[in-house]
Design an enzyme around this catalytic site. Structure first.
Site, PDB file in Angstrom:
ATOM      1  N   HIS A   1       7.179  11.657  -2.366  1.00  0.00           N
ATOM      2  CA  HIS A   1       6.330  10.714  -3.104  1.00  0.00           C
ATOM      3  C   HIS A   1       5.525   9.778  -2.206  1.00  0.00           C
ATOM      4  O   HIS A   1       4.933   8.828  -2.729  1.00  0.00           O
ATOM      5  CB  HIS A   1       7.183   9.858  -4.035  1.00  0.00           C
TER       6      HIS A   1
ATOM      7  N   LYS B   1      -3.194   7.070 -17.306  1.00  0.00           N
ATOM      8  CA  LYS B   1      -2.961   6.379 -18.576  1.00  0.00           C
ATOM      9  C   LYS B   1      -4.209   5.625 -19.021  1.00  0.00           C
ATOM     10  O   LYS B   1      -4.570   5.638 -20.203  1.00  0.00           O
ATOM     11  CB  LYS B   1      -1.777   5.421 -18.424  1.00  0.00           C
TER      12      LYS B   1
ATOM     13  N   THR C   1      -0.099   7.170 -11.482  1.00  0.00           N
ATOM     14  CA  THR C   1      -0.130   7.655 -12.867  1.00  0.00           C
ATOM     15  C   THR C   1      -0.806   6.646 -13.790  1.00  0.00           C
ATOM     16  O   THR C   1      -1.247   7.003 -14.871  1.00  0.00           O
ATOM     17  CB  THR C   1       1.289   7.958 -13.392  1.00  0.00           C
TER      18      THR C   1
ATOM     19  N   LYS D   1      -2.479  -1.009  -1.850  1.00  0.00           N
ATOM     20  CA  LYS D   1      -3.081  -0.891  -3.185  1.00  0.00           C
ATOM     21  C   LYS D   1      -4.284  -1.836  -3.339  1.00  0.00           C
ATOM     22  O   LYS D   1      -5.053  -1.722  -4.279  1.00  0.00           O
ATOM     23  CB  LYS D   1      -2.033  -1.171  -4.259  1.00  0.00           C
TER      24      LYS D   1
END
Length: 825
Positions: free
Chosen positions: A367, A670, A666, A564
């Site tokens: 991951h 969404k 993910t 991020k």
């Protein structure tokens, strides 16, 4: 299970409104011993949950009987995290009775929404890893795959995040404070888990050497089962969570002598194994308790798996035909030496046969592309805690390196890179290397991620095992992430194309033709606006801030981490603020920028980013010259439930990680499913989302992974970007000079240091101008409501590839090869 009838009502199994209503009443009175004078909202919620559990348990028993009778191959999904959120809505959606339960409650003068809101999110995960595992469980049940999830029943979740004076404050996550009506304890399903001790050798009569693990310290693992229903198909799998208990009981001698603390101390230390979930900050920190947790999960699960296998066979050569074990990240990779230990020490197999069985059974999902996030356990710690396993790992490594020499040549440097046990003064066990060597398949979680694994991080291993690495692009369950969280949009879609999309998400392509239908577009926009109004009410209630639902809702929700790049979005807010201050009459698209996410308690820089965002928000939101066009808000305690409010309300989805660092993501899926447009780098699954929705329906900017590599090689100097862009320079100078910290020039200095004096490792400044320019395009498009909504519909219509049903089908077709079943409902 027999069905009892009372006045024509099917008690405990009927799925009609009358049966549900009467069972709720019965549980309230007879199970919970409450009447109209003593009932609380929690009691009402529990009575509904218990009513649904009756139906779920009935179906779960039928499902497991079917799998047993057909001797089906089982899939065992091992994960340290399952972020399953609240379960009431999810259970009712998958049983297709949410409306019936709401009507039954209405008959009792009860509010479904009020009762649903009594539930606390399960504290079983950190973020993306746990949310993915939850989606996978849902898809495995919906597809009828005989699967069991295994995890740990943590007493406390990661933490409850409070924001005080702009700072993150961690509080205990007491998710089990009032119990959990969705799990069933199995006190007879318990296994001993061994730690410490020593390895000894025995010579058998035929001259073979056998090993034993002696003088161990024993902890007891007790099973708690949560049913996992498939969507409207009669199948109910389950998630089995292990709780640590003392295997010895209280020392009565100490207790009788009044030494109460001594009497219970050992019990409490043993129970600590399942006490708290470790916060994941993407930087591996070796802690003995964490390693204990990982082996606790592996040992209990493996004993459970072997017990179930032995009920139907004693021939372990058939083990891979009946058992497939998927390790979610490196955390459960101790399952490899654990299975070897059992086959060698308990079944007395020879090494080669045991190894073939182990490799054919195990599969490992990677991951991360961040080397610092990969688990590397100190050999000294493993030797102390798991001496027999370390011996097995050394032998696995010895044989593996012999194979490397044969297949790839006697290259000492390569052998050092590939070794499972690292060299040096403080040797470590590389858990990713163990997972690769001990599995028959290793997968990444997005096409780009899987390619980079093969080309960079695990290039040597790919040369060694050219058929072992594969890609399984992540997915999300459409049941929770559209039908459940956005019921109005779900109904609109079903009205137009039917409801097959709920289990076949590619069916959404049929709404492509409605993107140019004005009536459909307007209804789509109305639903989005209503969702935004609901979120605005939440923000007003929890943050005391009025936000305009007509403004663009620009949302970034995920773990707070430098890669991020929440910081880049924060710099953009400062830039917009400065533009409005310079020209309050600027024709700017009104924008509400919303952040949410937790920082690991020990991640000082991430926590400082939270403080900066809140400090920026305080300035922006209290400035009347700008706050009609710009608002900024940080919502505390991000969770699955909060995501279910945020995602349907988003106009713009921020997916702006440094290229090459996000494995998949993910949240990006969404948001797109719920009609948000994405602004993002070509990173993780963004690459594939772009391919699906079309270049013109996504906002891609910034350096690509190859560009970043080249820039690093040539010598990246962030000062060049600082000096070349006046808006960037102004924003950084304001942060440095205390503009957002009441004149305190020291508070945010670590952020300035990281960006300007320490090399800006995550390339925030290098991508800033491209990001801000792309945001100009976003603002311009948002003014054209028809065109924006058309593109939003096209995002929803073309995101079908990213269903977790497709992901699980891919796993099953290539790796697990388990049968599928469906049962009468």
């Amino acid at each position: 299970m027999s069905t009892k009838k009372t006045n024509g009502v099917n008690i405990r199994s009927g799925m009609d409104k009358d049966s549900l209503r009467e069972d709720i009443k019965l549980h309230l009175r007879h199970t919970l011993a409450k009447d109209e004078f003593s009932t609380t909202s929690w009691d009402k919620y529990r009575s509904v949950a218990l009513t649904i559990m009756d139906r779920l348990n009935d179906r779960m028993l039928k499902t497991q009987q079917h799998f047993y009778k057909t001797n089906a191959k089982r899939v065992y999904y091992l994960s340290m995290e399952y972020l399953i959120g609240r379960l009431l809505d999810n259970m009712l959606v998958n049983l297709d009775v949410r409306d019936l339960v709401a009507e039954a409650l209405d008959d009792l003068d009860l509010s479904y929404e009020e009762i649903r809101d009594q539930e606390w999110d399960a504290g079983l995960g950190n973020g993306g890893l746990g949310r993915l595992a939850a989606c996978f469980l849902d898809s495995m049940a919906t597809l009828g795959i005989p699967a069991i999830g295994h995890g740990i029943r943590y007493d406390y979740g990661i933490f409850y995040q409070k924001i005080k004076d702009g700072y993150q404050i961690e509080r205990p996550d007491l998710w089990l404070k009032y119990g959990n009506p969705w799990d069933t304890v199995r006190p007879k399903v318990q296994y001993p888990v061994e730690f410490y001790g020593n390895q000894t050798t025995l010579q058998s009569s035929n001259g073979n050497t056998h090993y034993t693990w002696e003088n161990t310290h024993r902890v007891k693992a007790v099973a708690y089962d949560t049913p996992i229903p498939g969507y409207d198909n009669g199948i109910v799998n389950y998630l089995r969570l292990w709780k640590a208990e003392s295997s010895a009981g209280i020392d009565l001698k100490s207790f009788n002598q009044g030494q109460y603390i001594d009497a219970v101390r050992d019990n409490q230390l043993e129970q600590n194994i399942s006490r708290v979930l470790y916060p994941n900050d993407k930087v591996f920190v070796g802690q003995e308790l964490r390693l204990k947790q990982e082996y606790f999960l592996v040992s209990a699960s493996m004993q459970d798996i072997i017990r179930r296998f032995k009920k139907q066979s004693s021939d372990f050569t058939k083990f891979p035909e009946k058992v497939s074990i998927q390790c979610n990240d490196t955390h459960p990779n101790l399952a490899i030496p654990e299975l070897m230990r059992y086959l060698l020490d308990e079944e007395h197999m020879d090494w080669e046969k045991a190894w073939d069985i182990t490799v054919d059974t195990m599969a490992y999902t990677n991951h991360t592309l961040l080397p610092e996030a990969l688990e590397k356990w100190p050999v000294s710690l493993v030797r102390n805690l798991l001496p027999r396993h370390l011996n097995i790992i050394y032998e696995i490594n010895r044989r593996f390196l012999d194979d490397v020499k044969i297949k790839l040549g006697d290259d000492k440097s390569r052998q050092s890179r590939m070794s499972i046990v690292g060299e040096g003064e403080h040797p470590v066990v590389h858990m990713a290397h163990l997972g690769i060597v001990g599995s028959h398949k290793v997968n990444g979680v997005a096409a780009m991620h899987s390619r980079l694994l093969k080309e960079s991080m695990f290039r040597d291993f790919d040369e060694m095992y050219p058929d072992k690495f594969t890609n399984k692009t992540n997915g999300i369950t459409p049941r929770r992430w559209l039908k459940q969280c956005n019921p109005d949009l779900s109904d609109l879609i079903s009205d137009k194309i039917g409801d097959e999309w709920i289990t076949a998400l590619d069916e959404l392509k049929k709404i492509n033709k409605f993107a140019d239908d004005k009536k459909f577009r307007n209804k789509f926009a109305e639903i989005k606006l209503e969702n935004k109004k609901h979120l605005a009410e939440y923000i007003k209630e929890h943050n005391g801030l009025d936000v305009d639902p007509e403004s663009m809702f620009d949302i970034q929700i995920k773990r707070i981490h430098e890669y991020k790049r929440q910081l880049m979005a924060a710099l953009h807010v400062i830039t917009l603020y400065n533009r409005l201050k310079e020209n309050p009459d600027l024709d700017m698209t009104p924008r509400t920028v919303i952040f949410a996410g937790k920082a690991a308690p020990g991640y000082t820089m991430a926590k400082l980013h939270i403080k900066l965002i809140n400090s920026i928000a305080e300035v922006v939101n209290n400035d009347p010259e700008v706050n009609q066009k710009l608002k900024c808000v940080f919502l505390q305690n991000y969770s699955v439930t909060l995501a279910e409010k945020l995602i349907p309300a988003a106009n713009l989805s921020e997916q702006i990680s440094t290229a090459g660092m996000e494995a998949s993501g993910t949240g990006n899926m969404k948001f797109a499913l719920n009609g948000a447009l994405t602004i993002g780098t070509l990173d993780g699954a963004n690459v594939e989302i772009k391919e699906e929705v079309g270049d013109e329906n996504i906002f891609i900017f910034g350096l690509e992974e190859e560009d970043i590599d080249q820039l690093r090689r040539e010598g990246y100097n962030p000062w060049d970007y600082y000096n070349a862009n006046e808006e960037l320079k102004q924003a950084l100078d304001q942060i440095r000079d205390g503009f957002f910290s009441n004149g305190d020039k020291e508070l945010f200095q670590p952020i300035i240091n990281a960006l300007l004096h320490e090399g800006d490792y995550f390339m925030v400044l290098a991508d800033y101008e491209a990001y801000v320019n792309k945001q100009k395009e976003v603002s311009a498009l948002f003014k054209d409501k028809d065109e924006w909504n058309r593109k939003a519909i096209l995002n929803t219509a073309n995101i079908g590839k990213f269903s977790s049903d497709r992901t699980i089908n891919d796993y099953n077709d290539e790796i697990w090869k388990a049968p599928k079943a469906s049962l009468d409902k």
